[in-house]
Design an enzyme around this catalytic site. Structure first.
Site, short mmCIF file in Angstrom:
data_model
loop_
_atom_site.label_atom_id
_atom_site.label_comp_id
_atom_site.label_asym_id
_atom_site.label_seq_id
_atom_site.Cartn_x
_atom_site.Cartn_y
_atom_site.Cartn_z
N ARG A 190 15.17 4.29 5.43
CA ARG A 190 14.80 3.20 4.52
C ARG A 190 15.80 3.12 3.39
O ARG A 190 16.41 4.10 3.00
CB ARG A 190 13.40 3.45 3.91
CG ARG A 190 12.33 3.92 4.87
CD ARG A 190 11.67 2.82 5.62
NE ARG A 190 11.08 1.80 4.78
CZ ARG A 190 9.88 1.88 4.23
NH1 ARG A 190 9.15 2.94 4.39
NH2 ARG A 190 9.41 0.88 3.52
N PRO A 195 0.76 -1.23 0.00
CA PRO A 195 0.00 0.00 0.00
C PRO A 195 0.80 1.30 0.00
O PRO A 195 1.30 1.73 1.03
CB PRO A 195 -0.79 -0.08 1.31
CG PRO A 195 0.05 -0.90 2.22
CD PRO A 195 0.97 -1.70 1.38
N GLU A 196 0.88 1.98 -1.13
CA GLU A 196 1.23 3.39 -1.14
C GLU A 196 -0.08 4.12 -1.45
O GLU A 196 -1.12 3.49 -1.57
CB GLU A 196 2.36 3.68 -2.14
CG GLU A 196 3.67 2.99 -1.73
CD GLU A 196 4.91 3.41 -2.50
OE1 GLU A 196 4.95 4.55 -2.99
OE2 GLU A 196 5.84 2.60 -2.60
N LYS A 230 -1.94 7.99 2.69
CA LYS A 230 -2.09 6.55 2.96
C LYS A 230 -3.15 6.28 4.01
O LYS A 230 -3.28 5.15 4.49
CB LYS A 230 -0.74 5.99 3.42
CG LYS A 230 0.36 6.12 2.36
CD LYS A 230 1.71 5.73 2.93
CE LYS A 230 2.82 6.13 1.97
NZ LYS A 230 4.15 6.00 2.60
#
Length: 261
Positions: free
Chosen positions: A251, A2-3, A52
């Site tokens: 990240r 999910p983006e 989101k």
DNA sequence: CCATCATGGATAT
DNA sequence: TATCCCTGATGGC
């Protein structure tokens, strides 16, 4: 999974499939039992995405707040499938069944809470009324690397780890450059590319950033290894250069040293 | 069978 | 920056 593109797609699908009929809500797993009982039998009045975050408004003045996080899923499944013990919330009605699994957040919240969440987000490239100048302003005054800024939901809402790497590639920008070193043209380009690529993702239900003319195949028919230029790749999809992997915003991120200087 | 990793983010240190 | 949460696919034994 999910983006932001997926969340927008889900909001649309929830509206169209659950309509405004009374919905049956349950928590087979039990961890959202009290919340589900408050929604059970109510009607879905609206569902919308902000970055989101997903908000579903139900009659009875209930606002359901869902955030899928890294591993969460909201899947449409055949009705009357046995409910396993990982299903946090099941919504069904009119022969349609939606199962929520592994969400980071699933709560009933107040209108005030909802407004506060939205107020804390940067502009969402998939919303018509988005104000890109807010994103440009935050980047322009920041010393943080642009790669970190694009992941910061306060700067721009909905971009995740795949899109940030791919957007910076199609813009030809090195992720390590400080936000304030970017030109006005580059800031405008980043917004335009984000809107363009995320709209494609929303339409297709998956992230495709490569140019169909370059691949020689329509975006809808691309193989998985043809969909992206740099994300989690060893070699640049465009020039074959060895991809560089670093860490930004906590990240992993990849970029092509040839195309992004 | 088990360890690792993933398109995220809140919280602790 | 590190740790934790939530689940499931994958790959190594």
């Amino acid at each position: 999974m999910p983006e932001g593109h997926i969340i927008h797609r889900l909001a649309r699908e929830l509206r169209s499939t659950l309509g405004t009929r009374p919905v049956e809500a349950s928590s087979p797993q039990g961890r959202f039992a009290s919340g589900a009982s408050l929604i059970d039998g109510e009607r879905l009045l609206d569902a919308e995405a902000w970055g989101k975050y997903l908000f579903a408004e139900f009659s009875g003045a209930q606002t359901l707040h869902i955030h899928l996080g890294l591993i969460g899923k909201l899947r449409r499944r055949p009705p009357d499938l046995p409910a396993g013990d990982t299903i946090r919330l099941r919504l069904s009605g009119g022969g349609v069944c939606w199962d929520l699994i592994g969400p980071a957040r699933c709560d009933l919240i107040s209108p005030t809470d909802r407004d506060e969440i939205i107020a804390g987000l940067g502009p969402d490239p998939l919303r018509r009324a988005a104000r890109p100048e807010q994103m440009r302003e935050r980047i322009r005054h920041s010393a943080a690397p642009i790669g970190a800024l694009l992941l910061d939901q306060r700067v721009v809402a909905g971009i995740g780890n795949v899109y940030r790497a791919e957007i910076l590639f199609t813009c030809g920008i090195d992720p390590h450059r400080p936000g304030r070193s970017l030109s006005e043209d580059e800031l405008t380009l980043i917004w335009e590319e984000t809107v363009r690529l995320m709209r494609i993702g929303r339409r297709l239900g998956r992230i495709v950033t490569t140019d169909p003319a370059e691949i020689g195949r329509p975006s809808g028919r691309m193989r998985d290894d043809e969909r992206l230029y740099v994300y989690h790749r060893e070699h640049c999809r465009r020039c074959g250069s060895r991809i560089e992997t670093t860490s930004l915003g906590g990240r992993r991120i990849e970029h092509c040293p040839n195309h992004q200087r």
